[in-house]
Design an enzyme around this catalytic site. Structure first.
Site, PDB file in Angstrom:
ATOM      1  N   PHE A 159     111.118 -58.438  40.679  1.00 47.12           N
ATOM      2  CA  PHE A 159     110.564 -57.084  40.669  1.00 47.12           C
ATOM      3  C   PHE A 159     110.497 -56.594  42.107  1.00 47.12           C
ATOM      4  O   PHE A 159     109.801 -57.188  42.933  1.00 47.12           O
ATOM      5  CB  PHE A 159     109.170 -57.024  40.034  1.00 47.12           C
ATOM      6  CG  PHE A 159     108.655 -55.607  39.974  1.00 47.12           C
ATOM      7  CD1 PHE A 159     108.987 -54.775  38.908  1.00 47.12           C
ATOM      8  CD2 PHE A 159     107.881 -55.080  41.005  1.00 47.12           C
ATOM      9  CE1 PHE A 159     108.550 -53.453  38.875  1.00 47.12           C
ATOM     10  CE2 PHE A 159     107.444 -53.764  40.977  1.00 47.12           C
ATOM     11  CZ  PHE A 159     107.779 -52.947  39.911  1.00 47.12           C
ATOM     12  N   ASP A 244     110.818 -60.192  50.035  1.00 48.17           N
ATOM     13  CA  ASP A 244     109.909 -59.154  49.538  1.00 48.17           C
ATOM     14  C   ASP A 244     108.522 -59.781  49.383  1.00 48.17           C
ATOM     15  O   ASP A 244     108.249 -60.490  48.417  1.00 48.17           O
ATOM     16  CB  ASP A 244     110.425 -58.599  48.211  1.00 48.17           C
ATOM     17  CG  ASP A 244     109.557 -57.450  47.697  1.00 48.17           C
ATOM     18  OD1 ASP A 244     108.467 -57.215  48.269  1.00 48.17           O
ATOM     19  OD2 ASP A 244     109.973 -56.800  46.718  1.00 48.17           O
ATOM     20  N   LYS A 273     101.354 -53.814  49.275  1.00 47.27           N
ATOM     21  CA  LYS A 273     100.123 -53.850  48.470  1.00 47.27           C
ATOM     22  C   LYS A 273      98.814 -54.065  49.245  1.00 47.27           C
ATOM     23  O   LYS A 273      98.018 -53.155  49.369  1.00 47.27           O
ATOM     24  CB  LYS A 273     100.267 -54.876  47.348  1.00 47.27           C
ATOM     25  CG  LYS A 273     101.263 -54.403  46.271  1.00 47.27           C
ATOM     26  CD  LYS A 273     101.190 -55.246  45.030  1.00 47.27           C
ATOM     27  CE  LYS A 273     101.879 -54.598  43.847  1.00 47.27           C
ATOM     28  NZ  LYS A 273     103.312 -54.839  43.717  1.00 47.27           N
TER      29      LYS A 273
HETATM   30  C1  LIG Z   1     104.495 -54.024  43.555  1.00 45.67           C
HETATM   31  C2  LIG Z   1     105.752 -54.534  44.139  1.00 45.67           C
HETATM   32  C3  LIG Z   1     106.744 -53.666  44.620  1.00 45.67           C
HETATM   33  C4  LIG Z   1     106.648 -52.175  44.478  1.00 45.67           C
HETATM   34  O1  LIG Z   1     105.552 -51.650  45.169  1.00 45.67           O
HETATM   35  P1  LIG Z   1     105.030 -50.165  44.802  1.00 45.67           P
HETATM   36  O2  LIG Z   1     103.988 -49.907  45.845  1.00 45.67           O
HETATM   37  O3  LIG Z   1     104.504 -50.233  43.410  1.00 45.67           O
HETATM   38  O4  LIG Z   1     106.181 -49.260  44.929  1.00 45.67           O
HETATM   39  C5  LIG Z   1     107.861 -54.223  45.212  1.00 45.67           C
HETATM   40  N1  LIG Z   1     108.006 -55.552  45.326  1.00 45.67           N
HETATM   41  C6  LIG Z   1     107.076 -56.423  44.883  1.00 45.67           C
HETATM   42  C7  LIG Z   1     107.283 -57.885  45.060  1.00 45.67           C
HETATM   43  C8  LIG Z   1     105.928 -55.946  44.256  1.00 45.67           C
HETATM   44  O5  LIG Z   1     105.021 -56.789  43.774  1.00 45.67           O
END
Ligand SMILES: *Cc1c(COP(=O)(O)O)cnc(C)c1O
Length: 419
Positions: A159, A244, A273
């Site tokens: 994700f 990420d 986040k």
């Molecule tokens: C939540 C998340 C995203 C996306 O972040 P948003 O602020 O919702 O756009 C991307 N990568 C990872 C690993 C995430 O957990």
């Protein structure tokens, strides 16, 4: 008195006819907000530390922290005061200008990520935007006309966000299919399979994107040795290794970065986040001078990214995490929670690190457990039908963790009885 206590003026603007109940708010919600989130579980009006209250006055222990965002809980006094004074001094300037908080935060991120000399930071407003910046960085590792690098590799279960580039990296078909065609060249390889990654990574590969722990897939850590093998394969092929850490970064796992023990230097890391302690901000860190010069003047931009208030919020959050030794607390509380969970009947597996925890149940009742939790005053999440995810504020106390552990057997029973 209204449940909205932020200010009487605000209450008058949103509740001109007097106090609205949760049910009344939700009917206004469905009449006015796009339905992409379904019906929200509750209408929340106030928070303090790890507690939040809904529009009907009910109290909850927040074990999700706005999905790993509220690192210092709700309404943290120091973060609130820094944000307020920055806003009262200078709120926004655009990237035609810079500000001390933007520069200070970039320096701090380079320090905590142990980035080598020549590393740089780009600020965005969210996780998906940090990933978009990384996607564009990957495209700039373009190869030559004779040997173009067009392939980008991500993992099954990944994700990376919901905007088009990040969505191309995200693997879930239900998220992707309605929006085809997505930006091209992305291939997904089986999760945790080092041989599959080695086989796919070649001289047409621009980048490999990895989450050290897949959060949305149910808190799945990469197997031991995977990051090192990915570093070797990408270095050998001339591809970028992009981590990420939007969910796993900034103390969530009890370390600044979940990848920091792997002994590798990635080419880029995305953060978001937890970074702003609840205030929206994202960041891309590029490691070393070569990668940091791939995107040149004019090739990327943002109006809001790196805004003085957002960067002040992040500086305040990092300051508290560091000075109050929160990362050690995260490791201890996480271990305590995982040990407690593993001892509960009906919990079949416990995964994760620090305060990013996933646990599997012996039946597909996770959504019903979430509902039972809300009724009992606990906010938790079910990323899959069998998995519960916890990503509470990093300041969760042992007593609060124990309150949840004591309540969980009854929540599991309620969920099974409802089947
Ligand atoms: C939540 C998340 C995203 C996306 O972040 P948003 O602020 O919702 O756009 C991307 N990568 C990872 C690993 C995430 O957990």
């Amino acid at each position: 008195m209204s449940q909205i206590e932020a200010s009487p003026e605000l209450t008058e603007i949103v509740e001109p006819h007097g106090h609205a109940t949760g049910a009344q708010w939700l009917s206004r919600y469905s009449a006015s907000l796009l339905g992409v989130f379904g019906t929200p579980q509750r209408v929340l009006v106030r928070g303090a530390g790890c507690l939040v209250w809904d529009a009907d006055g009910k109290e909850y222990l927040d074990l999700l922290g706005g999905i790993a965002v509220n690192a210092l809980g709700h309404a943290h006094p120091f973060v609130t005061s820094v944000i307020s004074s920055q806003l009262a001094t200078l709120g926004h300037v655009s990237n035609f200008f810079t500000s001390p908080t933007q520069i200070g935060l970039a320096e701090k991120l380079l320090e905590i990520s142990k980035a080598p000399a020549g590393s740089k930071v780009f600020f965005a407003n969210s996780g998906t935007e940090a990933v978009e910046a990384a996607f564009k960085l990957a495209r700039r590792n373009a190869g030559t006309a004779a040997k173009p690098r067009t392939k980008i590799i991500a993992l099954d279960g990944a994700f990376h966000g919901r905007t088009m580039g990040a969505l191309a990296l995200t693997s879930k078909e239900a998220y992707r299919a309605p929006f085809a065609p997505l930006p091209g060249g992305v291939v997904h390889v089986p999760f945790g399979d080092i041989e599959a990654l080695r086989a796919a990574t070649d001289d047409t590969t621009a980048a490999v994107f990895l989450e050290p722990i897949q959060g949305e897939a149910g808190v799945r850590p990469l197997p031991a040795g995977y990051l090192q093998a990915a570093r070797e394969a990408t270095s050998a092929a001339g591809a970028l290794l992009i981590l990420d850490e939007v969910q796993t970064g900034i103390g969530r796992t009890g370390k600044w970065l979940a990848s920091e023990d792997a002994g590798i230097v990635p080419d880029a890391v995305t953060l978001a986040k937890g970074l702003g302690g609840g205030f929206p901000i994202g960041a891309l860190i590029t490691f070393g001078p070569g990668v940091s010069s791939l995107l040149t003047a004019g090739q990327h931009g943002t109006t809001f990214g790196g805004n003085p208030v957002a960067t002040a919020a992040a500086l305040a959050t990092l300051h508290v995490l560091e000075n109050q030794h929160v990362l050690g607390h995260v490791r201890e509380t996480g271990e305590h929670l995982r040990a407690g969970l593993a001892a509960i009947d009906g919990v079949t597996e416990v995964r994760g690190e620090g305060l990013l925890i996933g646990f599997d149940l012996d039946a597909d009742v996770a959504p019903a457990v979430v509902t039972a939790g809300l009724d009992a005053g606990f906010i938790i999440n079910s990323p899959t039908p069998r998995t519960i995810r916890l990503a509470p504020p990093l300041i969760l106390t042992t007593d609060q963790a124990d309150r949840f552990l004591a309540a969980l057997p009854a929540l599991l029973q309620t969920a099974k009885d409802a089947q």
